[in-house]
Design a protein around this motif. Sequence first.
Motif, PDB file in Angstrom:
ATOM      1  N   UNK A   1     -30.337 -27.682   6.666  1.00  0.00           N
ATOM      2  CA  UNK A   1     -31.575 -27.385   5.933  1.00  0.00           C
ATOM      3  C   UNK A   1     -32.388 -26.311   6.658  1.00  0.00           C
TER       4      UNK A   1
ATOM      5  N   UNK B   1     -29.751 -29.507   1.320  1.00  0.00           N
ATOM      6  CA  UNK B   1     -30.961 -28.742   1.619  1.00  0.00           C
ATOM      7  C   UNK B   1     -32.070 -29.095   0.629  1.00  0.00           C
ATOM      8  N   UNK B   2     -31.664 -29.334  -0.606  1.00  0.00           N
ATOM      9  CA  UNK B   2     -32.604 -29.673  -1.695  1.00  0.00           C
ATOM     10  C   UNK B   2     -33.291 -31.006  -1.427  1.00  0.00           C
ATOM     11  N   UNK B   3     -32.631 -31.899  -0.715  1.00  0.00           N
ATOM     12  CA  UNK B   3     -33.167 -33.238  -0.452  1.00  0.00           C
ATOM     13  C   UNK B   3     -33.333 -33.453   1.055  1.00  0.00           C
ATOM     14  N   UNK B   4     -34.150 -32.653   1.715  1.00  0.00           N
ATOM     15  CA  UNK B   4     -34.214 -32.716   3.178  1.00  0.00           C
ATOM     16  C   UNK B   4     -34.697 -34.072   3.675  1.00  0.00           C
ATOM     17  N   UNK B   5     -34.074 -34.535   4.748  1.00  0.00           N
ATOM     18  CA  UNK B   5     -34.479 -35.795   5.359  1.00  0.00           C
ATOM     19  C   UNK B   5     -33.892 -37.029   4.706  1.00  0.00           C
ATOM     20  N   UNK B   6     -33.268 -36.878   3.531  1.00  0.00           N
ATOM     21  CA  UNK B   6     -32.713 -38.034   2.827  1.00  0.00           C
ATOM     22  C   UNK B   6     -31.262 -38.227   3.277  1.00  0.00           C
TER      23      UNK B   6
ATOM     24  N   UNK C   1     -38.423 -38.629   2.122  1.00  0.00           N
ATOM     25  CA  UNK C   1     -38.456 -38.866   3.565  1.00  0.00           C
ATOM     26  C   UNK C   1     -39.818 -38.534   4.160  1.00  0.00           C
TER      27      UNK C   1
ATOM     28  N   UNK D   1     -25.547 -28.533  -2.483  1.00  0.00           N
ATOM     29  CA  UNK D   1     -26.894 -27.959  -2.388  1.00  0.00           C
ATOM     30  C   UNK D   1     -27.924 -29.027  -2.034  1.00  0.00           C
ATOM     31  N   UNK D   2     -27.620 -30.288  -2.384  1.00  0.00           N
ATOM     32  CA  UNK D   2     -28.580 -31.358  -2.116  1.00  0.00           C
ATOM     33  C   UNK D   2     -28.791 -31.596  -0.622  1.00  0.00           C
TER      34      UNK D   2
ATOM     35  N   UNK E   1     -32.961 -24.618  -7.136  1.00  0.00           N
ATOM     36  CA  UNK E   1     -33.299 -24.654  -5.710  1.00  0.00           C
ATOM     37  C   UNK E   1     -32.408 -23.695  -4.918  1.00  0.00           C
TER      38      UNK E   1
ATOM     39  N   UNK F   1     -26.934 -21.550   1.160  1.00  0.00           N
ATOM     40  CA  UNK F   1     -26.474 -22.940   1.288  1.00  0.00           C
ATOM     41  C   UNK F   1     -24.968 -22.973   1.564  1.00  0.00           C
TER      42      UNK F   1
ATOM     43  N   UNK G   1     -37.817 -32.328  -3.339  1.00  0.00           N
ATOM     44  CA  UNK G   1     -37.046 -33.489  -3.780  1.00  0.00           C
ATOM     45  C   UNK G   1     -36.653 -34.347  -2.579  1.00  0.00           C
TER      46      UNK G   1
END
Lengths: 392, 392
Positions: free
Chosen positions: A315, A368-373, B309, A365-366, B81, A325, B306
């Motif tokens: 990310x 980076x799209x969903x950082x920390x998850x 976190x 892509x998620x 994104x 990405x 998205x």
Amino acid sequence: MTTLAIDRIGLLVTNDPGLGEGPLGVVRDAALVLEGDRVLAVERAGAQADERIDAGGRCVIPGFVDSHTHLVFAGERGDEFAARMAGAPYRAGGIRTTTDATRAASDDALTGLARRRRDEALRGGITHLEIKSGYGLDVATEERLCAVAAQLTDDVTFLGAHVVPAEYAGRADDYVGLVCGPMLAACAPHARWIDVFCEDGAFDEEQSRAVLEAGRAAGLGLRVHGNQLGPGAGVRLAVELGAASVDHCTHLTDDDVAALAGGETVATFLPATDFSTREPYPDARRVLDAGGRVAVATNCNPGSSYTTSMAFCIALAVRDLHMTIDEALQAATLGGARALRRTDVGHLAPGARADAVVLDAPSHAHLVYRPGVPLAATTISAGRVAWSAPWS
Amino acid sequence: MTTLAIDRIGLLVTNDPGLGEGPLGVVRDAALVLEGDRVLAVERAGAQADERIDAGGRCVIPGFVDSHTHLVFAGERGDEFAARMAGAPYRAGGIRTTTDATRAASDDALTGLARRRRDEALRGGITHLEIKSGYGLDVATEERLCAVAAQLTDDVTFLGAHVVPAEYAGRADDYVGLVCGPMLAACAPHARWIDVFCEDGAFDEEQSRAVLEAGRAAGLGLRVHGNQLGPGAGVRLAVELGAASVDHCTHLTDDDVAALAGGETVATFLPATDFSTREPYPDARRVLDAGGRVAVATNCNPGSSYTTSMAFCIALAVRDLHMTIDEALQAATLGGARALRRTDVGHLAPGARADAVVLDAPSHAHLVYRPGVPLAATTISAGRVAWSAPWS
């Protein structure tokens, strides 16, 4: 031999090492068929297999290859970190704090701690990692650290030249003599690589060269820590000596970029380190656009980057180092493999080691799209399920 | 009533709402005793209780209070994104993509998706969250979204004024009339709050004022999205009208900072949004040093942030918004509670709702020290174990 199919994949992201630095291979509605610890085939969904994992339309990627970690250590430095975040500068000398705790720990304690971190890394999708010594800084402890690391990976790096220990303050050349002599002799049997921290406050160019040449003479491959806290000789030396990788690369001159572009040495970025030390992020585009080879790694260690999250590194590599990405994913898989001069990991072509991650997402892509998850729903390591998220 | 003790805590981090914005309360070697859904006491380890959770020396913090989410929506925008990360600018108009998918989804589908995200948030330590409507943008769908949200939280926010829908292109004032009239009438029974996106490309100051005043007349508390993509009227208007919170605050003038310092309105920072839209990070120190109240929230939504976190948001708040670790934790707990004008959550004083998180770490500094690593070992929500990590 049992075959396992990861089936009904929405998007399979593969890296074919024959493709060079080209685009990622993407396959939709596929099955990844594994036999024993190897990839057997990529087929249409519904392939023959003894066992199946239903990916249910989720994305599958090669397991991350983390080409730079310091997993074997005792103690933690949360207080030092908090002070730094409140304004204190980062100093490489903090390594000595960890050295004291590590020397005092038993082999069993160190093995347990390192395994726990390795398991955490597996839950985050890292299926191969390099481990450095470097918190012993005496012959006996460096050998212990290499032996503990060798229980967890075949990519052990001897990093006696991490920092000059307190006992050798003002006598760095004497310490380099120890590293290149008895310490190397004790550690080389456990290791594949030698590494040196070539930086102001650690080892200068001449000392770094001596360490690397001694390692090569002992049959080890070369790695360099360099250009972390300012411009320096690290990149140039690494390329000149044909090191597999030069790591950090936070401060690169145009000459450094040109050297990387003209050599075989991988530039390994460690963005979580720049995050944790408040260094400015390097612009990875300069190296990519010049045609250099890049990797992204965690640099998991208790001082400057205490994370096992390759997704976090990816990310940052996209947001702040300006990779796309696809480039960042490739840097964290095939790039890491290249930085370790391996062809068996970092991609999912037939014959590769069966290291794969089912992401709880329709596309990579998620990451980076969903950082920390936490997105690694299932991690497959050498054909075995090493992690399966209870919620997935 | 059953009591539950979280016992052998290494470090218990509490926020006493009577302390104002002072230092966090820290207790070592403690037990947190819960009775039913409330905190009964903080005692020495070994307290009397019917059931026990052994924290084993780990740190316990109040559950995170996420005062800004858009959890109820259908579809995802990973491709948009990825394009943005490759250079395309962020545009608020992408909201319409989600609106199309959301309008087409059934109540059951929306509820299932929102619950899945809520569960993900719980696994990351969020024990209370606000949920906004705003992806319906017609009377029937906005009402549906508020009703779905009300199944998951008592902090539902009516955000009909999220963006002007395509059907009202060029007729923003007509849409504001709809929002303030029939849409508000349909949604207010499900909601506690009204919100408006006061920004170029969304609603101007006059329109925003009309929405907020209509909401107040209908008995709703006020929230504002403002100053996200540039300086604007949002902060000033929020403070003038006594809104509970003004959210984003990415671009603040000195006058905005002075207004926040002089008012009761909480400045809610959404750093994961700045991360995901490539906006420059705001300097939260300006608001803190001026004496303003701050919160940190995820802004979980499919367009600009998205993530569920809060740990990621806290890490950015420290690294890039220049909060200290203590300030960032407080902003994500007590700050969120204040932004929702609640005294029952965001702290662990006796009588508070029994919302707590056992971190897989000796101190809350690890939320920033170990970025990207899932640290919530156990999440307690209203006295019940809502998540327990299989590895802990």
